[in-house]
Design a protein around this motif. Structure first.
Motif, PDB file in Angstrom:
ATOM      1  N   SER A  95      -6.171 -14.292   6.136  1.00 56.31           N
ATOM      2  CA  SER A  95      -7.017 -14.711   5.028  1.00 56.31           C
ATOM      3  C   SER A  95      -6.337 -15.815   4.228  1.00 56.31           C
ATOM      4  CB  SER A  95      -7.329 -13.517   4.112  1.00 56.31           C
ATOM      5  OG  SER A  95      -8.092 -12.544   4.815  1.00 56.31           O
ATOM      6  N   CYS A 110     -19.394 -11.757  11.023  1.00 58.19           N
ATOM      7  CA  CYS A 110     -18.980 -12.831  10.129  1.00 58.19           C
ATOM      8  C   CYS A 110     -20.165 -13.301   9.294  1.00 58.19           C
ATOM      9  CB  CYS A 110     -18.432 -14.012  10.929  1.00 58.19           C
ATOM     10  SG  CYS A 110     -16.903 -13.667  11.829  1.00 58.19           S
ATOM     11  N   ASP A 146     -15.882 -16.260   4.406  1.00 59.15           N
ATOM     12  CA  ASP A 146     -14.864 -15.256   4.071  1.00 59.15           C
ATOM     13  C   ASP A 146     -13.455 -15.848   4.019  1.00 59.15           C
ATOM     14  OD1 ASP A 146     -14.380 -12.511   3.440  1.00 59.15           O
ATOM     15  OD2 ASP A 146     -13.497 -12.238   5.425  1.00 59.15           O
TER      16      ASP A 146
END
Length: 275
Positions: free
Chosen positions: A45, A9, A31
């Motif tokens: 996401s 990450c 992200d």
């Protein structure tokens, strides 16, 4: 420490052990992604920064984003707005957060570029979002004593961890006071969690470790983490400890991965959020 998940990450944060699913959830804030791992890893996401969560029931999280608190349905990936995070500065995002013993949820905000004093700490409780503390640069270390009557938090920028007494409904009763002062050691407090004995475990950004302090703020011991930028610990089942991390600019081999170890002490069960 051993690697729990080798996904690197950019800014791993907000680990949450779901006690009913027996799975770990964590975020990559940069992200804009939520990750989950039981037998396999699953990811979702988003179109904005997401950073922390509490569990509502087996299939539901309360998830914090840059703009609000959301009811997140794990099986479908759908989210529904529970409450907006109305900040004075639109260029902010959420950061560290955790559920309290009364069913509330604390969440810190900060400037996207960590602008000085742009953040605050809020609490969601039974439909209300109330700002508790302001003029915070990087809110972190939000966690709670086992009896639910003390909260801890830090502004990483200040290199100090604070504590504050809570009333029966979980609202602060007094002004915060210093719990641990890390300035003399030049240590940076990031995320934290409290074990069942009341000891606070703090990830220390840039030091590659999680440090343990007793209820009086006395240092007890530390556990080395094979990533310089440790971000937040979370207890899983029994004595299992998880730790997230962030990628390092020097491209260290394991920076950004999520780690686990047997801490030798029992953690608190993560509190359930009441919507």
């Amino acid at each position: 420490m051993k690697v729990f998940d080798d996904l690197k990450c950019a800014l791993g944060e907000g680990p949450l052990w779901h006690p009913e699913r027996k799975e770990l959830f964590w975020f990559d804030i940069t992200d804009k992604t939520l990750h989950n791992k039981g037998e396999t890893r699953q990811s979702w996401s988003f179109d904005e920064h997401v950073s922390a969560a509490g569990w509502v029931d087996r299939d539901t999280l309360l998830m914090a984003s840059a703009t609000g608190l959301w009811q997140f349905d794990i099986p479908s990936g759908a989210r529904t707005l529970v409450a907006p995070l109305k900040t004075d500065n639109p260029l902010t995002r959420s950061n560290d957060g955790r559920a309290d013993a009364q069913g509330g949820f604390w969440i810190g905000t900060m400037g996207i570029d960590a602008e000085d004093y742009a953040g605050a700490i809020y609490r969601y409780y039974r439909g209300e979002v109330r700002r508790l503390f302001d003029r915070i640069t990087i809110p972190n270390a939000i966690c709670f004593a086992p009896d639910g009557r003390t909260a801890y938090f830090a502004d990483t920028f200040s290199q100090q961890i604070q504590k504050v007494a809570l009333d029966e409904q979980g609202w602060p009763m007094t002004a915060p006071e210093q719990f641990v002062d890390l300035r003399g050691e030049d240590l940076n407090p990031d995320g934290a969690v409290v074990d069942a004995d009341g000891n606070l475990w703090n990830a220390q950004w840039g030091a590659g470790r999680v440090a343990c302090y007793d209820p009086q703020g006395t240092f007890l011991r530390s556990i080395a983490v094979p990533a310089n930028r440790t971000t937040c610990p979370a207890f899983g089942q029994g004595t299992t400890l998880y730790v997230t991390s962030a990628s390092d600019l020097v491209k260290e081999e394991q920076g950004g991965m999520t780690f686990t170890t047997d801490a030798g002490v029992t953690g608190q069960r993560e509190h359930q959020v009441i919507l």
